[in-house]
Design a protein around this motif. Structure first.
Motif, PDB file in Angstrom:
ATOM      1  N   ASP A  70     -92.708  11.310  17.983  1.00 56.45           N
ATOM      2  CA  ASP A  70     -92.761  11.873  16.629  1.00 56.45           C
ATOM      3  C   ASP A  70     -91.703  11.250  15.725  1.00 56.45           C
ATOM      4  O   ASP A  70     -91.945  11.028  14.531  1.00 56.45           O
ATOM      5  CB  ASP A  70     -92.551  13.387  16.687  1.00 56.45           C
ATOM      6  CG  ASP A  70     -93.760  14.122  17.242  1.00 56.45           C
ATOM      7  OD1 ASP A  70     -94.852  13.532  17.231  1.00 56.45           O
ATOM      8  OD2 ASP A  70     -93.601  15.274  17.699  1.00 56.45           O
ATOM      9  N   TYR A  71     -90.530  10.956  16.303  1.00 62.34           N
ATOM     10  CA  TYR A  71     -89.470  10.342  15.500  1.00 62.34           C
ATOM     11  C   TYR A  71     -89.868   8.935  15.051  1.00 62.34           C
ATOM     12  O   TYR A  71     -89.672   8.561  13.887  1.00 62.34           O
ATOM     13  CB  TYR A  71     -88.175  10.287  16.304  1.00 62.34           C
ATOM     14  CG  TYR A  71     -87.008   9.712  15.538  1.00 62.34           C
ATOM     15  CD1 TYR A  71     -86.347  10.453  14.569  1.00 62.34           C
ATOM     16  CD2 TYR A  71     -86.558   8.412  15.795  1.00 62.34           C
ATOM     17  CE1 TYR A  71     -85.271   9.926  13.863  1.00 62.34           C
ATOM     18  CE2 TYR A  71     -85.490   7.876  15.091  1.00 62.34           C
ATOM     19  CZ  TYR A  71     -84.855   8.644  14.134  1.00 62.34           C
ATOM     20  OH  TYR A  71     -83.798   8.106  13.437  1.00 62.34           O
ATOM     21  N   LYS A  74     -92.436   9.164  12.333  1.00 55.53           N
ATOM     22  CA  LYS A  74     -91.809   9.575  11.075  1.00 55.53           C
ATOM     23  C   LYS A  74     -91.146   8.390  10.382  1.00 55.53           C
ATOM     24  O   LYS A  74     -91.292   8.190   9.165  1.00 55.53           O
ATOM     25  CB  LYS A  74     -90.777  10.667  11.332  1.00 55.53           C
ATOM     26  CG  LYS A  74     -90.013  11.126  10.084  1.00 55.53           C
ATOM     27  CD  LYS A  74     -88.992  12.185  10.420  1.00 55.53           C
ATOM     28  CE  LYS A  74     -88.221  12.646   9.174  1.00 55.53           C
ATOM     29  NZ  LYS A  74     -87.459  11.551   8.550  1.00 55.53           N
ATOM     30  N   ASP A 124     -92.129   6.842   6.780  1.00 51.66           N
ATOM     31  CA  ASP A 124     -91.102   6.699   5.730  1.00 51.66           C
ATOM     32  C   ASP A 124     -91.070   5.258   5.217  1.00 51.66           C
ATOM     33  O   ASP A 124     -90.926   5.022   4.005  1.00 51.66           O
ATOM     34  CB  ASP A 124     -89.731   7.088   6.275  1.00 51.66           C
ATOM     35  CG  ASP A 124     -89.585   8.588   6.486  1.00 51.66           C
ATOM     36  OD1 ASP A 124     -90.418   9.349   5.965  1.00 51.66           O
ATOM     37  OD2 ASP A 124     -88.640   8.995   7.205  1.00 51.66           O
ATOM     38  N   GLN A 163     -98.717  13.528   8.813  1.00 53.98           N
ATOM     39  CA  GLN A 163     -97.293  13.660   8.512  1.00 53.98           C
ATOM     40  C   GLN A 163     -97.039  14.211   7.108  1.00 53.98           C
ATOM     41  O   GLN A 163     -96.092  14.977   6.897  1.00 53.98           O
ATOM     42  CB  GLN A 163     -96.604  12.293   8.648  1.00 53.98           C
ATOM     43  CG  GLN A 163     -96.535  11.757  10.065  1.00 53.98           C
ATOM     44  CD  GLN A 163     -95.319  12.246  10.819  1.00 53.98           C
ATOM     45  OE1 GLN A 163     -94.375  12.746  10.224  1.00 53.98           O
ATOM     46  NE2 GLN A 163     -95.335  12.108  12.129  1.00 53.98           N
ATOM     47  N   THR A 164     -97.856  13.799   6.140  1.00 52.81           N
ATOM     48  CA  THR A 164     -97.555  14.117   4.739  1.00 52.81           C
ATOM     49  C   THR A 164     -98.524  15.114   4.101  1.00 52.81           C
ATOM     50  O   THR A 164     -98.225  15.677   3.047  1.00 52.81           O
ATOM     51  CB  THR A 164     -97.565  12.834   3.887  1.00 52.81           C
ATOM     52  OG1 THR A 164     -98.913  12.318   3.827  1.00 52.81           O
ATOM     53  CG2 THR A 164     -96.636  11.779   4.476  1.00 52.81           C
TER      54      THR A 164
END
Length: 285
Positions: A222-223, A226, A230, A265-266
């Motif tokens: 997940d990191y 992310k 980004d 994610q968004t």
């Protein structure tokens, strides 16, 4: 018998040789070599490797190699179990396992900093673990005020280090890992937890378990997702790349995969985000 492990030992890799020589084989030869040569030299020398990934004598879940030696050789000794908790806490940066763990880590970190010869460090470490065993066998029930001046001083150092360790933000491996991840993402290279654990010389099971504590409470996968999202948002904000190009530059297998993860994610499609980003850029002109 010959036993072989990674060079520059500190906690577990000194505790294990002490255990071997004191309880398994008094004449055991302990060999330290660079990480990438351990298995090769083990075959050449007929030595048993320990405390590295993918060998029998290693970490299992939250257990250290020292724990496995005790279990494998059926060493029934309450004092060894007390030492095992201390070693486990010191070696995995979990000082809640035993109050003495922080002190043990501090002592061996300092010794490893001062002593560059691994065999010399092992010799001194044998004496330290002899003392720890005597404490665990005969003195562990003594209260702080009952201990002699030397023991009292050591306990004060332990407690001071514990307080300092609670205030630190992250261990050194977490800081190094964050830099490695960022470098790999910048070059658009694929990342795996196994590769990172090998590079850091940290047990992958331990790394997987501890990762979220220092990385925004996210799992490794997940990191990474992310960070990629980004980076994708930044590219949409500052460039005119197509979504296909952005998907490639951020390490996704294709635009469809990128779109699915971006929306998850968004909460919106990347095409909508890109269109709104384009409007924002026009508004600022």
């Amino acid at each position: 018998m010959k036993w072989i492990t990674r060079e520059r030992p500190k906690i577990d890799r000194i505790a294990c040789p002490w255990l071997i020589r004191r309880f398994i084989d008094a004449e055991a030869e302990i060999i330290f070599v660079p990480f990438d040569q351990v298995l090769l030299k083990a075959n050449e020398l007929g030595a048993t490797p320990f405390d590295l990934p993918h060998v029998e004598y290693t970490h299992y879940e939250d257990q250290c190699t020292f724990d496995y030696f005790i279990k494998k050789h059926q060493l029934k000794d309450a004092a060894l179990n007390r030492i095992a908790a201390i070693v486990r806490g010191a070696d995995t940066d979990r000082h809640d396992f035993a109050p003495q763990s922080a002190g043990l880590e501090a002592i061996f970190s300092g010794l490893a900093y001062n002593i560059k010869n691994d065999q010399e460090l092992l010799d001194l470490g044998m004496t330290i673990y002899d003392g720890l065993y005597s404490w665990a066998k005969h003195l562990h029930q003594l209260k702080h005020t009952q201990a002699g001046p030397v023991e009292q001083m050591l306990l004060e150092v332990f407690n001071k280090y514990i307080k300092q360790s609670k205030s630190k933000k992250a261990p050194e491996w977490a800081k190094e890992l964050k830099e490695i991840i960022q470098d790999q993402l910048d070059t658009n290279m694929t990342l795996s937890l196994q590769q990172l654990s090998d590079e850091l010389e940290i047990n992958p099971a331990y790394l997987s378990r501890e990762f979220s504590k220092y990385f925004d409470n996210l799992s490794f996968g997940d990191y990474i997702r992310k960070l990629r999202i980004d980076k994708a948002k930044s590219l949409m904000d500052t460039t005119d790349y197509s979504l296909t190009e952005i998907a490639y530059l951020t390490g996704f297998s294709d635009q469809s995969h990128f779109t699915r993860i971006f929306k998850k994610q968004t909460g919106e499609n990347p095409s909508v985000y890109k269109r709104n980003s384009g409007k924002s850029k026009k508004d600022t002109k």
